[in-house]
Design an enzyme around this catalytic site. Structure first.
Site, PDB file in Angstrom:
ATOM      1  N   THR A   1     -72.538 -12.592 -68.007  1.00  0.00           N
ATOM      2  CA  THR A   1     -71.851 -11.454 -68.633  1.00  0.00           C
ATOM      3  C   THR A   1     -71.306 -10.419 -67.655  1.00  0.00           C
ATOM      4  O   THR A   1     -70.782  -9.383 -68.067  1.00  0.00           O
ATOM      5  CB  THR A   1     -72.767 -10.792 -69.685  1.00  0.00           C
ATOM      6  OG1 THR A   1     -74.115 -10.750 -69.189  1.00  0.00           O
ATOM      7  CG2 THR A   1     -72.763 -11.572 -70.977  1.00  0.00           C
TER       8      THR A   1
ATOM      9  N   GLY B   1     -68.070   4.642 -50.040  1.00  0.00           N
ATOM     10  CA  GLY B   1     -67.399   4.040 -48.881  1.00  0.00           C
ATOM     11  C   GLY B   1     -67.737   2.578 -48.711  1.00  0.00           C
ATOM     12  O   GLY B   1     -67.734   2.057 -47.598  1.00  0.00           O
TER      13      GLY B   1
ATOM     14  N   ILE C   1     -65.041  -1.469 -52.537  1.00  0.00           N
ATOM     15  CA  ILE C   1     -64.043  -0.967 -53.492  1.00  0.00           C
ATOM     16  C   ILE C   1     -63.454   0.353 -53.001  1.00  0.00           C
ATOM     17  O   ILE C   1     -62.239   0.557 -53.024  1.00  0.00           O
ATOM     18  CB  ILE C   1     -64.668  -0.797 -54.897  1.00  0.00           C
ATOM     19  CG1 ILE C   1     -65.114  -2.159 -55.443  1.00  0.00           C
ATOM     20  CG2 ILE C   1     -63.679  -0.144 -55.863  1.00  0.00           C
ATOM     21  CD1 ILE C   1     -65.969  -2.088 -56.699  1.00  0.00           C
ATOM     22  N   GLY C   2     -64.309   1.241 -52.515  1.00  0.00           N
ATOM     23  CA  GLY C   2     -63.858   2.552 -52.048  1.00  0.00           C
ATOM     24  C   GLY C   2     -62.888   2.467 -50.886  1.00  0.00           C
ATOM     25  O   GLY C   2     -61.825   3.094 -50.911  1.00  0.00           O
TER      26      GLY C   2
ATOM     27  N   ARG D   1     -71.229  -1.572 -58.829  1.00  0.00           N
ATOM     28  CA  ARG D   1     -71.112  -2.135 -60.173  1.00  0.00           C
ATOM     29  C   ARG D   1     -72.495  -2.488 -60.705  1.00  0.00           C
ATOM     30  O   ARG D   1     -73.341  -2.990 -59.975  1.00  0.00           O
ATOM     31  CB  ARG D   1     -70.216  -3.378 -60.153  1.00  0.00           C
ATOM     32  CG  ARG D   1     -68.780  -3.056 -59.725  1.00  0.00           C
ATOM     33  CD  ARG D   1     -67.864  -4.255 -59.838  1.00  0.00           C
ATOM     34  NE  ARG D   1     -67.720  -4.720 -61.203  1.00  0.00           N
ATOM     35  CZ  ARG D   1     -66.882  -4.202 -62.091  1.00  0.00           C
ATOM     36  NH1 ARG D   1     -66.106  -3.178 -61.767  1.00  0.00           N
ATOM     37  NH2 ARG D   1     -66.797  -4.699 -63.323  1.00  0.00           N
TER      38      ARG D   1
ATOM     39  N   HIS E   1     -52.565 -22.461 -30.526  1.00  0.00           N
ATOM     40  CA  HIS E   1     -52.100 -21.265 -29.826  1.00  0.00           C
ATOM     41  C   HIS E   1     -50.627 -21.026 -30.159  1.00  0.00           C
ATOM     42  O   HIS E   1     -49.850 -21.970 -30.143  1.00  0.00           O
ATOM     43  CB  HIS E   1     -52.260 -21.456 -28.316  1.00  0.00           C
ATOM     44  CG  HIS E   1     -51.727 -20.309 -27.503  1.00  0.00           C
ATOM     45  ND1 HIS E   1     -52.390 -19.110 -27.392  1.00  0.00           N
ATOM     46  CD2 HIS E   1     -50.569 -20.175 -26.794  1.00  0.00           C
ATOM     47  CE1 HIS E   1     -51.678 -18.291 -26.619  1.00  0.00           C
ATOM     48  NE2 HIS E   1     -50.563 -18.912 -26.253  1.00  0.00           N
TER      49      HIS E   1
END
Length: 460
Positions: free
Chosen positions: A140, A178, A181-182, A265, A437
């Protein structure tokens, strides 16, 4: 004869973990009911990974246009058309959503739209209709957390879901948190022209990453003029005439047009009948054994509701694992440390395995050796004008137990890094591999050459 609503597996939640389990189970010939009250694909597809990465790509193009003259290309950035950006973002999501719907239909998976609840150890009820599974998978997902006393109104105080729907570039933004997500949203808004300040209670940005990585991200953010204040917990937010004012420990205040709440979250497990059926929860997370079984009946759990990294690809892996477990294939247990982690800010951060701190805790400080390869010695990184490094952590005379990278496009290198970690490769073994390279993947090769005692473009 099976009953019409009886299946081999009933899955509650159609996000990354749920739909991956459904697809793999169907491939293995099992009958599946997939239940979700929202759209198939969950947070990642509709409100997380995919739309945020679309915004980050648009942000990268804005920066490239703004800085194009240093590459000899003259271009002017006229502005950011958020309607156009959102149309591009929604188009990406829409195409992927349509593709997922087609896949599930092709595999003859029964899709049930509605709010499901676990009403027995083998039964999920949706709008009075019951679906019985010989096995049940709880998937869920998660929701955007807030903090006590911090009211999210969707206008001035936003979650990431609100931020993804903004029809304008804010003139200024406070980002509370921080972590991944932030820093991703801070990176986007700065590239779009906003004045951004990150507030983080922990001592450093992206605190779950290796300390050296955090330092480099902070250095890069200072250079980009993204403001941040670390080590001071948030205290309150107030509405002002034109926006919000946030107060942090010590009484310091920051004002901006909006505040984004990016404090992590939480697991979506409340009022779904889990505990009533004996499923154990800890702070809302479903407790399982290493084989993702809850210890109750034939109930399994996958994805963000299981303690650990909240990543879509972890959900995919767990969904596939449980489908194979139910089918009797006895799959190998997933090593959580072996799951790659990417933060898609500018600069990008990518890592797999243990941080230096965790490696020293596990093996002892005298048993761990590290090496940092600066991207300044990498030809492709010079072409891209990016700065950063690849950091390797190994046990003395043993395999590589951590790979940590920071710089442009590092997320694309993490696949090789996770093979190195998961196959317990020694630096001497990776040093034998030939890297094309000029590519940034050479940075991984050169770091292993140096750790193996034969550096090419770097000193050991």
């Amino acid at each position: 004869m099976s009953q019409p609503n009886t299946f081999d597996i009933v899955i509650l939640g159609a996000g990354s973990g749920g739909y991956a389990a459904a697809l793999r189970a169907a491939e293995l010939g099992l009958t599946v009911a997939l239940i979700d009250k929202a759209e198939l694909g969950g947070t990642c597809l509709h409100r997380g990974c995919i739309p945020t990465k679309a915004l980050l790509h648009a942000a990268e193009l804005a920066d490239q246009t703004r800085e194009s003259e240093q590459f000899g290309v003259k271009a002017d950035l006229v502005g950011i058309d958020m309607a156009g950006v959102n149309s591009y973002k929604d188009g990406v999501v829409g195409r992927l959503y349509k593709g997922l719907q087609g896949l599930l239909k092709q595999d003859k998976i029964t899709i049930v739209q509605g709010a499901g609840k676990l009403v027995a150890q083998d039964t999920v009820e949706v709008d009075g209709q019951r679906y019985t599974g010989r096995n049940v998978i709880l998937a869920t997902g998660s929701y955007s957390r807030s903090l006590p006393g911090l009211e999210v109104d969707g206008k001035r105080v936003l979650t990431s879901e609100h931020a993804l729907k903004l029809d304008r570039v804010p003139s200024s933004a406070i980002v509370l948190g921080g972590g991944v997500i932030g820093v991703e949203f801070a990176s986007v808004w700065k590239s779009f022209g906003a004045d951004v300040t990150i507030l983080e209670a922990l001592p450093r940005l992206v605190a779950a990453e290796d300390a050296d990585i955090s330092k480099q991200v902070e250095r890069a953010f200072r250079k980009r003029k993204i403001n941040f204040k670390v080590g001071k917990p948030f205290e309150k937010v107030e509405h002002t005439e034109n926006g919000v004012r946030a107060t942090i420990q010590g009484g310091e205040t920051v004002e901006a047009e909006i505040l984004l709440v990016a404090v992590g979250r939480g697991p979506t497990t409340q009022d779904l009948g889990y505990e009533q059926q004996g499923v154990r929860l800890d702070r809302g997370f479903v407790l399982t054994n290493e084989r993702l079984h809850t210890g109750v009946g034939n109930i399994y759990a996958v994805g963000d509701i299981v303690p650990g990294l909240q990543l879509a690809h972890r959900g995919f892996a767990q969904g596939i694992f449980v489908a194979e477990e139910i089918a009797g294939l006895n799959p190998a247990v997933i090593d959580e440390a072996g799951i790659p982690r990417v933060t898609y800010s500018d600069p990008e951060v990518a890592s797999v395995g243990l941080t230096e701190e965790k490696a020293k805790e596990k093996y002892g400080a005298d048993k761990v050796t590290t090496y940092n390869y600066n991207l300044g010695g990498n030809g492709k990184s010079q072409i891209l004008k990016t700065q950063g490094f690849v950091k390797l952590i190994r046990t003395v005379d043993g395999p590589v137990v951590g790979v940590h990278m920071v710089g442009a496009r590092m997320g694309e290198l993490v696949s090789e890094a996770q093979l190195i970690y998961n196959w317990e490769a020694f630096p001497e073994e990776v040093a034998q591999l030939v890297h094309a390279h000029p590519t940034q993947s050479e940075a991984l090769g050169e770091a292993h050459l140096a750790l193996a005692g034969k550096p090419l473009h770097a000193h050991s």
